[in-house]
Design a protein around this motif. Sequence first.
Motif, PDB file in Angstrom:
ATOM      1  N   HIS A  26       0.887  15.105 -41.071  1.00  0.00           N
ATOM      2  CA  HIS A  26       1.193  15.904 -39.635  1.00  0.00           C
ATOM      3  C   HIS A  26       1.392  17.320 -39.852  1.00  0.00           C
ATOM      4  CE1 HIS A  26       3.648  16.846 -36.102  1.00  0.00           C
ATOM      5  NE2 HIS A  26       3.149  15.671 -35.738  1.00  0.00           N
ATOM      6  N   ILE A  27       1.309  18.148 -38.794  1.00  0.00           N
ATOM      7  CA  ILE A  27       1.271  19.472 -39.029  1.00  0.00           C
ATOM      8  C   ILE A  27       2.446  20.141 -38.976  1.00  0.00           C
ATOM      9  CG2 ILE A  27       1.697  19.875 -36.396  1.00  0.00           C
ATOM     10  CD1 ILE A  27      -0.609  22.311 -38.555  1.00  0.00           C
ATOM     11  N   LEU A  28       3.655  19.333 -38.982  1.00  0.00           N
ATOM     12  CA  LEU A  28       5.077  19.598 -39.460  1.00  0.00           C
ATOM     13  C   LEU A  28       5.455  18.988 -40.829  1.00  0.00           C
ATOM     14  CD1 LEU A  28       6.700  19.511 -35.694  1.00  0.00           C
ATOM     15  CD2 LEU A  28       5.806  21.371 -36.994  1.00  0.00           C
ATOM     16  N   THR A  29       4.495  18.605 -41.453  1.00  0.00           N
ATOM     17  CA  THR A  29       4.815  18.511 -42.898  1.00  0.00           C
ATOM     18  C   THR A  29       5.705  19.533 -43.457  1.00  0.00           C
ATOM     19  OG1 THR A  29       3.008  16.750 -43.025  1.00  0.00           O
ATOM     20  CG2 THR A  29       3.846  17.900 -45.120  1.00  0.00           C
ATOM     21  N   HIS A  30       6.838  19.034 -44.166  1.00  0.00           N
ATOM     22  CA  HIS A  30       7.590  20.169 -44.780  1.00  0.00           C
ATOM     23  C   HIS A  30       6.840  21.126 -45.819  1.00  0.00           C
ATOM     24  CE1 HIS A  30      10.865  21.935 -47.053  1.00  0.00           C
ATOM     25  NE2 HIS A  30      11.431  21.854 -45.814  1.00  0.00           N
ATOM     26  N   ALA A  31       6.057  20.435 -46.576  1.00  0.00           N
ATOM     27  CA  ALA A  31       5.256  21.238 -47.577  1.00  0.00           C
ATOM     28  C   ALA A  31       4.294  22.361 -47.072  1.00  0.00           C
ATOM     29  CB  ALA A  31       4.560  20.452 -48.459  1.00  0.00           C
ATOM     30  N   MET A  32       3.910  22.206 -45.945  1.00  0.00           N
ATOM     31  CA  MET A  32       2.859  23.061 -45.149  1.00  0.00           C
ATOM     32  C   MET A  32       4.070  24.475 -44.836  1.00  0.00           C
ATOM     33  SD  MET A  32       0.237  22.753 -41.983  1.00  0.00           S
ATOM     34  CE  MET A  32      -0.566  21.389 -43.044  1.00  0.00           C
ATOM     35  N   HIS A  33       4.868  24.216 -44.538  1.00  0.00           N
ATOM     36  CA  HIS A  33       5.825  25.277 -44.099  1.00  0.00           C
ATOM     37  C   HIS A  33       6.643  26.023 -45.237  1.00  0.00           C
ATOM     38  CE1 HIS A  33       5.170  24.476 -39.725  1.00  0.00           C
ATOM     39  NE2 HIS A  33       4.686  23.207 -40.226  1.00  0.00           N
ATOM     40  N   TYR A  34       7.104  25.061 -46.309  1.00  0.00           N
ATOM     41  CA  TYR A  34       8.158  25.766 -47.207  1.00  0.00           C
ATOM     42  C   TYR A  34       7.534  25.508 -48.606  1.00  0.00           C
ATOM     43  CZ  TYR A  34      11.046  25.907 -43.016  1.00  0.00           C
ATOM     44  OH  TYR A  34      11.379  26.518 -41.969  1.00  0.00           O
TER      45      TYR A  34
END
Length: 288
Positions: A26-34
Amino acid sequence: MAAYDDRDGFIWMDGKLVPWREANVHILTHAMHYASSVFEGERAYGGTIFKSREHSERLKKSANLIDFEIPYSVDELEAAKYEVMKANGLTDAYVRPVAWRGAGEDMGVASRRNPVRTAIAVWEWGAYYGDAKLKGAKLDISRWKRPSPETAPSQAKAAGLYMICTMSKHAAEAKGCSDAMMFDYRGYVAEATGANIFFVKDGEVHTPKPDCFLNGITRQTVIGMLHDRQIKVVERHIEPGELEGFQQCWLTGTAAEVTPVGQIGDYNFEVGALAREMVDSYEKLVRA
């Protein structure tokens, strides 16, 4: 080659084989943001993954260093690697396990309520630096430095630590180089963007002390090979001005294997007998 998201085959994902194009997050996967992600790079030769268990153990350790636990044992990861190789019909392959904090109840810096996800992909991948094993790679000198271990967990193979590596490699490629050499936060020679580095002077081998960057599995293997040949290996801090006095140079890493270096910035190196011997000997070792 097709784009990495548009291929036939299977990826092992959270305990099962998934068709390649369906292995999504999903686009709100934590790893993608942090950047809460760790990974390994491994190679299989003739159906056997070189130093496979050591890589699985390091993957688990890397996750612990960035504060999460992979929900699979080393034995389970080992079985999964060979399962996905078989599913894709590959015996000579690059193997990429990755684990990350996924999408869940948290969407901020903290993410303890989010699940930890795990996947393993395999694909065919040739020489990382093209024909550099014959001619010697050409390296730029990066403006970015490896950070102090007080600012980042330097012994984790963590995605976030590679941001400056990507930037450094892009800048190097724009200058016609294969890669870039990085200094550490103190100004000592450290490594390339995805490989450790060795130098030869008067029959001795010198390599930077890995006290703020990853002590690579291939690096350790090559040091062992040199010791077996009764060649002195000095692990120490190397000043930039010393580059002028070294005669040979090579890089080590799972992707790079052993690759001679012909040039770093304005400094030139011979693709000499010892460098060539290490290239050939490593190739024989991994296929033994």
